[in-house]
Design a protein around this motif. Structure first.
Motif, short mmCIF file in Angstrom:
data_model
loop_
_atom_site.label_atom_id
_atom_site.label_comp_id
_atom_site.label_asym_id
_atom_site.label_seq_id
_atom_site.Cartn_x
_atom_site.Cartn_y
_atom_site.Cartn_z
N ALA A 86 0.83 -1.20 0.00
CA ALA A 86 0.00 0.00 0.00
C ALA A 86 0.87 1.26 0.00
CB ALA A 86 -0.94 0.00 1.19
N ARG A 87 1.95 1.23 0.78
CA ARG A 87 2.85 2.39 0.81
C ARG A 87 3.53 2.61 -0.54
NH1 ARG A 87 3.70 4.29 5.92
NH2 ARG A 87 3.05 2.94 7.65
N GLN A 88 3.86 1.51 -1.22
CA GLN A 88 4.48 1.62 -2.53
C GLN A 88 3.51 2.21 -3.55
OE1 GLN A 88 5.61 -2.46 -3.19
NE2 GLN A 88 7.58 -2.25 -2.13
N LEU A 89 2.23 1.88 -3.42
CA LEU A 89 1.22 2.34 -4.36
C LEU A 89 0.80 3.79 -4.11
CD1 LEU A 89 -1.11 -0.80 -4.34
CD2 LEU A 89 0.22 0.00 -6.30
N PHE A 90 0.91 4.23 -2.88
CA PHE A 90 0.32 5.52 -2.49
C PHE A 90 0.89 6.69 -3.30
CE2 PHE A 90 0.16 9.13 0.72
CZ PHE A 90 -1.17 9.43 0.45
N GLY A 91 2.23 6.78 -3.41
CA GLY A 91 2.83 7.89 -4.13
C GLY A 91 2.36 8.01 -5.57
N PRO A 92 2.53 6.95 -6.39
CA PRO A 92 2.09 7.03 -7.79
C PRO A 92 0.60 7.30 -7.94
CG PRO A 92 3.59 5.19 -7.48
CD PRO A 92 3.28 5.71 -6.11
N ILE A 93 -0.23 6.65 -7.11
CA ILE A 93 -1.68 6.84 -7.23
C ILE A 93 -2.06 8.27 -6.83
CG2 ILE A 93 -3.91 6.22 -6.18
CD1 ILE A 93 -2.98 3.32 -6.17
N ILE A 157 13.92 9.81 5.24
CA ILE A 157 13.13 11.01 5.03
C ILE A 157 12.90 11.29 3.54
CG2 ILE A 157 15.14 12.53 5.11
CD1 ILE A 157 11.59 13.33 6.41
N GLU A 158 13.88 10.97 2.69
CA GLU A 158 13.69 11.19 1.26
C GLU A 158 12.54 10.35 0.72
OE1 GLU A 158 17.30 10.67 -0.88
OE2 GLU A 158 18.35 12.30 0.15
N HIS A 159 12.48 9.09 1.15
CA HIS A 159 11.38 8.21 0.73
C HIS A 159 10.05 8.74 1.26
CE1 HIS A 159 9.39 4.32 -0.15
NE2 HIS A 159 8.74 4.57 0.97
N GLN A 164 4.99 11.18 0.12
CA GLN A 164 4.09 12.04 0.89
C GLN A 164 3.55 11.38 2.16
OE1 GLN A 164 1.43 14.55 -1.53
NE2 GLN A 164 2.61 13.92 -3.33
N ASP A 165 4.35 10.50 2.74
CA ASP A 165 4.07 10.10 4.13
C ASP A 165 4.29 11.33 5.01
OD1 ASP A 165 3.58 7.48 3.44
OD2 ASP A 165 5.65 6.86 3.72
N ILE A 166 5.25 12.16 4.60
CA ILE A 166 5.51 13.46 5.20
C ILE A 166 5.52 14.47 4.06
CG2 ILE A 166 7.24 14.90 6.39
CD1 ILE A 166 8.13 12.37 7.87
N GLU A 167 4.78 15.57 4.23
CA GLU A 167 4.70 16.54 3.13
C GLU A 167 5.87 17.52 3.12
OE1 GLU A 167 0.48 15.11 3.60
OE2 GLU A 167 2.02 15.76 5.00
N PHE A 168 6.37 17.91 4.31
CA PHE A 168 7.42 18.93 4.39
C PHE A 168 8.43 18.60 5.47
CE2 PHE A 168 3.61 21.10 2.83
CZ PHE A 168 4.10 21.69 1.69
N MET A 169 9.65 19.13 5.30
CA MET A 169 10.65 19.06 6.35
C MET A 169 11.20 20.45 6.60
SD MET A 169 14.09 16.73 6.83
CE MET A 169 15.23 17.65 5.80
#
Length: 319
Positions: A86-93, A157-159, A164-169
């Motif tokens: 699910a985590r792998q799919l989240f970014g592209p979707i 953190i880059e991943h 977008q598990d984290i939007e900003f740093m």
């Protein structure tokens, strides 16, 4: 030869048609459900956000599991937790949905009706200076938009930013990569702190005396610690006598020993009176630290993220 060319032409004509047929067999509405559940990690809250019933969202999740041949979400406490797939799919979707949504008529982000939660990583010691201001800025909006801040930052953190598990740093370090964006917010001055009773420290310190002292530092992680670049050199690294995970603890240790530490001036001044510390300028070295707001370029396609970026910039620059 003619038959071979005919076979190749037939293959090239049928492959796109087969792919198109496969896509038509997919209910793309399920992807919006996946996106909502991934963001909120709670079926009930996802249903409320989507304007659907809870059974309808649960049914959609069940169909998604079949579509991707994976559990996608497992129970965790009172909520659910995404699987690795699910985590792998989240970014592209999420990126694909944002591209479509941004082209729709009237597309935008309205904080007055959104219940979105944003995740921001803020590196120590900037958390001590900025966290309350960021939280209060969001709270003062009087909306259901919320923000969650964390100070635990590592090589992952880059991943986390990319998907977008984290939007900003918010950090003293920036990403020198073309797929990341960095906005400079302000500059801090770095100073040296030592116990007032230290036998060799004075306001007229020199670099020669500096290099003879034992140093206390935060853990030398390339993202977590602002002091890492100052101790990359083997000669400087040999000066380290203590590494701590929190700069406040480092300063307290310094106040009770003959060690010294590099600290942002605002933090040194806030603690000098309490801990009986001397604050010494560093004219012989580059002692300016830039605070950056960083995000992955894929976030720039999300109007909600750009709204939050503007809010973060404004509330921090107003300090």
């Amino acid at each position: 030869m003619g038959n071979v060319m005919s076979d190749l032409t037939t293959d090239n004509q049928t492959k796109p048609a087969e792919a198109d047929t496969h896509l038509r067999n997919v209910d793309l509405n399920l992807l919006t459900v996946f996106d909502a559940v991934m963001q909120l990690q709670n079926i009930t809250r996802a249903a409320n956000m989507l304007g659907m019933s809870q059974p309808a969202v649960s049914n959609a999740v069940a169909r998604l599991k079949i579509m991707f041949n994976d559990d996608l979400f497992v129970r965790f406490g009172r909520g659910i937790q995404p699987t690795m797939r699910a985590r792998q799919l989240f970014g592209p979707i999420r990126q694909a949905l944002q591209l479509v949504m941004n082209e729709l008529p009237g597309a935008g982000f309205d904080p007055n009706v959104s219940i979105r939660e944003f995740n921001v990583a803020i590196c120590s010691p900037l958390d001590k200076r900025l966290t309350s201001h960021v939280l209060n800025a969001v709270e003062n909006l009087s909306t259901d938009v919320s923000i969650k801040l964390q100070t635990i930052v590592n090589d992952n953190i880059e991943h986390q930013l990319r998907y977008q598990d984290i939007e900003f740093m918010i950090s003293y370090r920036k990403f020198d990569r073309p797929d990341f964006c960095n906005e400079a917010l302000f500059n801090d001055e770095l100073v040296l702190v030592a116990a007032q009773k230290h036998p060799r420290i004075s306001p007229y310190m020199s670099d020669e005396k500096y290099l003879k002292e034992k140093h206390a530092v935060m853990m030398l992680d390339r993202f977590y610690s602002f002091s890492s670049p100052y101790y990359d050199d083997p000669e400087m690294h040999s000066l380290i006598a203590y590494q701590g995970t929190d700069l406040s603890s480092v300063m307290e240790i310094v106040s009770k020993t003959d060690m010294v530490a590099l600290v942002p001036r605002w933090m040194a001044q806030a603690s000098a009176g309490i801990l009986n510390l001397s604050v010494i300028p560093l004219p012989w070295m580059k002692n300016s630290l830039t605070c950056y707001l960083s995000w992955h370029e894929s976030s720039s396609k999300d109007k909600g993220n750009m709204w939050m970026k503007s809010l973060l910039s404004q509330c921090i620059l107003s300090l």
